[in-house]
Design a protein around this motif. Sequence first.
Motif, PDB file in Angstrom:
ATOM      1  N   ILE A  60       0.844  -1.195   0.000  1.00  0.00           N
ATOM      2  CA  ILE A  60       0.000   0.000   0.000  1.00  0.00           C
ATOM      3  C   ILE A  60       0.878   1.243   0.000  1.00  0.00           C
ATOM      4  CG2 ILE A  60      -1.614   1.365   1.389  1.00  0.00           C
ATOM      5  CD1 ILE A  60      -2.897  -1.327   2.248  1.00  0.00           C
ATOM      6  N   ASP A  61       1.885   1.246   0.860  1.00  0.00           N
ATOM      7  CA  ASP A  61       2.808   2.395   0.910  1.00  0.00           C
ATOM      8  C   ASP A  61       3.510   2.615  -0.416  1.00  0.00           C
ATOM      9  OD1 ASP A  61       2.150   2.827   3.546  1.00  0.00           O
ATOM     10  OD2 ASP A  61       4.032   2.029   4.360  1.00  0.00           O
ATOM     11  N   ALA A  62       3.860   1.513  -1.084  1.00  0.00           N
ATOM     12  CA  ALA A  62       4.585   1.593  -2.359  1.00  0.00           C
ATOM     13  C   ALA A  62       3.644   1.771  -3.547  1.00  0.00           C
ATOM     14  CB  ALA A  62       5.445   0.346  -2.543  1.00  0.00           C
ATOM     15  N   ARG A  63       2.334   1.857  -3.293  1.00  0.00           N
ATOM     16  CA  ARG A  63       1.307   2.045  -4.323  1.00  0.00           C
ATOM     17  C   ARG A  63       1.194   0.858  -5.280  1.00  0.00           C
ATOM     18  NH1 ARG A  63       0.180   5.726  -1.135  1.00  0.00           N
ATOM     19  NH2 ARG A  63       0.120   7.914  -1.653  1.00  0.00           N
ATOM     20  N   ASN A  64       1.543  -0.316  -4.785  1.00  0.00           N
ATOM     21  CA  ASN A  64       1.368  -1.547  -5.546  1.00  0.00           C
ATOM     22  C   ASN A  64       0.055  -2.168  -5.055  1.00  0.00           C
ATOM     23  OD1 ASN A  64       1.506  -3.951  -6.893  1.00  0.00           O
ATOM     24  ND2 ASN A  64       3.582  -4.459  -6.226  1.00  0.00           N
ATOM     25  N   LEU A  65      -1.046  -1.605  -5.494  1.00  0.00           N
ATOM     26  CA  LEU A  65      -2.347  -1.876  -4.891  1.00  0.00           C
ATOM     27  C   LEU A  65      -2.880  -3.277  -5.166  1.00  0.00           C
ATOM     28  CD1 LEU A  65      -3.945   1.614  -5.554  1.00  0.00           C
ATOM     29  CD2 LEU A  65      -2.500   0.863  -3.651  1.00  0.00           C
ATOM     30  N   ASP A  66      -2.668  -3.784  -6.357  1.00  0.00           N
ATOM     31  CA  ASP A  66      -3.158  -5.133  -6.653  1.00  0.00           C
ATOM     32  C   ASP A  66      -2.439  -6.172  -5.799  1.00  0.00           C
ATOM     33  OD1 ASP A  66      -4.960  -4.170  -8.523  1.00  0.00           O
ATOM     34  OD2 ASP A  66      -3.564  -4.417 -10.201  1.00  0.00           O
ATOM     35  N   GLN A  67      -1.136  -6.004  -5.642  1.00  0.00           N
ATOM     36  CA  GLN A  67      -0.364  -6.931  -4.820  1.00  0.00           C
ATOM     37  C   GLN A  67      -0.777  -6.816  -3.349  1.00  0.00           C
ATOM     38  OE1 GLN A  67       1.386  -9.273  -5.984  1.00  0.00           O
ATOM     39  NE2 GLN A  67       2.512 -10.020  -4.223  1.00  0.00           N
ATOM     40  N   ALA A  68      -1.062  -5.613  -2.892  1.00  0.00           N
ATOM     41  CA  ALA A  68      -1.526  -5.425  -1.516  1.00  0.00           C
ATOM     42  C   ALA A  68      -2.813  -6.210  -1.277  1.00  0.00           C
ATOM     43  CB  ALA A  68      -1.746  -3.944  -1.227  1.00  0.00           C
ATOM     44  N   GLN A  69      -3.721  -6.148  -2.243  1.00  0.00           N
ATOM     45  CA  GLN A  69      -4.980  -6.882  -2.113  1.00  0.00           C
ATOM     46  C   GLN A  69      -4.732  -8.384  -2.018  1.00  0.00           C
ATOM     47  OE1 GLN A  69      -8.317  -5.365  -2.158  1.00  0.00           O
ATOM     48  NE2 GLN A  69      -8.519  -7.333  -1.156  1.00  0.00           N
ATOM     49  N   ARG A  70      -3.796  -8.887  -2.808  1.00  0.00           N
ATOM     50  CA  ARG A  70      -3.476 -10.322  -2.750  1.00  0.00           C
ATOM     51  C   ARG A  70      -2.948 -10.715  -1.370  1.00  0.00           C
ATOM     52  NH1 ARG A  70      -2.543  -9.380  -8.204  1.00  0.00           N
ATOM     53  NH2 ARG A  70      -0.387  -8.711  -7.999  1.00  0.00           N
ATOM     54  N   HIS A  71      -2.065  -9.888  -0.801  1.00  0.00           N
ATOM     55  CA  HIS A  71      -1.535 -10.196   0.530  1.00  0.00           C
ATOM     56  C   HIS A  71      -2.628 -10.167   1.590  1.00  0.00           C
ATOM     57  CE1 HIS A  71       2.574 -10.494  -0.730  1.00  0.00           C
ATOM     58  NE2 HIS A  71       2.650  -9.235  -1.116  1.00  0.00           N
ATOM     59  N   LEU A  72      -3.532  -9.208   1.497  1.00  0.00           N
ATOM     60  CA  LEU A  72      -4.636  -9.165   2.454  1.00  0.00           C
ATOM     61  C   LEU A  72      -5.481 -10.434   2.355  1.00  0.00           C
ATOM     62  CD1 LEU A  72      -5.793  -5.462   2.138  1.00  0.00           C
ATOM     63  CD2 LEU A  72      -4.695  -6.528   4.110  1.00  0.00           C
ATOM     64  N   GLN A 106      -7.073   5.201  -3.071  1.00  0.00           N
ATOM     65  CA  GLN A 106      -5.966   5.369  -4.007  1.00  0.00           C
ATOM     66  C   GLN A 106      -6.385   5.031  -5.428  1.00  0.00           C
ATOM     67  OE1 GLN A 106      -2.586   3.297  -2.397  1.00  0.00           O
ATOM     68  NE2 GLN A 106      -2.518   4.611  -0.600  1.00  0.00           N
ATOM     69  N   ARG A 107      -7.386   4.182  -5.569  1.00  0.00           N
ATOM     70  CA  ARG A 107      -7.917   3.848  -6.901  1.00  0.00           C
ATOM     71  C   ARG A 107      -9.020   4.815  -7.318  1.00  0.00           C
ATOM     72  NH1 ARG A 107      -7.939  -2.445  -5.390  1.00  0.00           N
ATOM     73  NH2 ARG A 107      -5.955  -3.001  -6.350  1.00  0.00           N
ATOM     74  N   ARG A 108      -9.291   5.800  -6.486  1.00  0.00           N
ATOM     75  CA  ARG A 108     -10.319   6.821  -6.723  1.00  0.00           C
ATOM     76  C   ARG A 108     -11.722   6.205  -6.835  1.00  0.00           C
ATOM     77  NH1 ARG A 108      -6.775  10.598  -6.976  1.00  0.00           N
ATOM     78  NH2 ARG A 108      -5.200  10.983  -8.510  1.00  0.00           N
ATOM     79  N   ASN A 109     -11.972   5.223  -5.965  1.00  0.00           N
ATOM     80  CA  ASN A 109     -13.268   4.566  -5.922  1.00  0.00           C
ATOM     81  C   ASN A 109     -13.935   4.936  -4.595  1.00  0.00           C
ATOM     82  OD1 ASN A 109     -15.444   2.836  -5.730  1.00  0.00           O
ATOM     83  ND2 ASN A 109     -14.384   1.126  -6.708  1.00  0.00           N
ATOM     84  N   GLN A 137     -13.152   5.957  11.345  1.00  0.00           N
ATOM     85  CA  GLN A 137     -13.820   7.250  11.229  1.00  0.00           C
ATOM     86  C   GLN A 137     -13.071   8.170  10.264  1.00  0.00           C
ATOM     87  OE1 GLN A 137     -14.782   9.113  14.964  1.00  0.00           O
ATOM     88  NE2 GLN A 137     -15.620   7.228  15.817  1.00  0.00           N
ATOM     89  N   VAL A 138     -11.757   8.175  10.363  1.00  0.00           N
ATOM     90  CA  VAL A 138     -10.953   9.008   9.462  1.00  0.00           C
ATOM     91  C   VAL A 138     -11.132   8.542   8.024  1.00  0.00           C
ATOM     92  CG1 VAL A 138      -8.587   9.623   8.817  1.00  0.00           C
ATOM     93  CG2 VAL A 138      -9.283   9.653  11.221  1.00  0.00           C
ATOM     94  N   ARG A 139     -11.080   7.235   7.804  1.00  0.00           N
ATOM     95  CA  ARG A 139     -11.225   6.701   6.450  1.00  0.00           C
ATOM     96  C   ARG A 139     -12.620   7.004   5.895  1.00  0.00           C
ATOM     97  NH1 ARG A 139      -6.713   5.501   7.652  1.00  0.00           N
ATOM     98  NH2 ARG A 139      -5.422   3.680   7.512  1.00  0.00           N
ATOM     99  N   ALA A 140     -13.638   6.931   6.742  1.00  0.00           N
ATOM    100  CA  ALA A 140     -14.995   7.253   6.294  1.00  0.00           C
ATOM    101  C   ALA A 140     -15.086   8.726   5.889  1.00  0.00           C
ATOM    102  CB  ALA A 140     -16.010   6.935   7.389  1.00  0.00           C
ATOM    103  N   ALA A 141     -14.473   9.592   6.679  1.00  0.00           N
ATOM    104  CA  ALA A 141     -14.489  11.018   6.340  1.00  0.00           C
ATOM    105  C   ALA A 141     -13.770  11.272   5.018  1.00  0.00           C
ATOM    106  CB  ALA A 141     -13.839  11.829   7.461  1.00  0.00           C
ATOM    107  N   LEU A 142     -12.639  10.620   4.818  1.00  0.00           N
ATOM    108  CA  LEU A 142     -11.914  10.783   3.549  1.00  0.00           C
ATOM    109  C   LEU A 142     -12.738  10.264   2.372  1.00  0.00           C
ATOM    110  CD1 LEU A 142      -8.328   9.732   4.694  1.00  0.00           C
ATOM    111  CD2 LEU A 142      -9.102  12.034   4.052  1.00  0.00           C
ATOM    112  N   ALA A 143     -13.449   9.166   2.589  1.00  0.00           N
ATOM    113  CA  ALA A 143     -14.279   8.614   1.518  1.00  0.00           C
ATOM    114  C   ALA A 143     -15.425   9.560   1.177  1.00  0.00           C
ATOM    115  CB  ALA A 143     -14.818   7.241   1.928  1.00  0.00           C
TER     116      ALA A 143
END
Length: 152
Positions: A60-72, A106-109, A137-143
């Motif tokens: 996530i920090d490195a902006r490799n979002l698809d790989q982050a999802q796989r690890h999760l 980060q994917r603007r969704n 709460q912070v993430r909800a506000a950002l969304a």
Amino acid sequence: MNAPVEADDRQGGHMELEKAAIKGHDGVLELQQRNVGERRRRALYALAAEYSIIAAWSCIDARNLDQAQRHLNESAPSVGLSQDGPTETRVRVNLSGQPLSMLALQRRNGPEALAAAQASQASSAARRGPFFDSPGQVRAALAVLALGASRD
């Protein structure tokens, strides 16, 4: 486990940290092949889940979002097999929304980010304490902000 955490504290997420976490995860799973007692086996699964989460946050920090999802996604079976309450709480909070919300932002969704943040807020860990509730709460506000910005 300390080395990847310290590397993340010093440098943030990067490819070498992800590789170290994957190596740790794989090493722990190799230990599963040995004849160990049930308590140790559960502890090994908990450790494998923790390594997967470190790899995900690094991506996530490195902006490799698809790989982050796989690890999760990889962490879920290990945490279930660990039957370890504290690890399960930490990993479930990670799976229930915080990193998923970050990935969606980060994917603007915006809609997915809001749904993930709300799932994080609805988790039992968030209901039990502000330490786990406040990031949701912070993430909800950002969304919500992202949704408003996308409608302009």
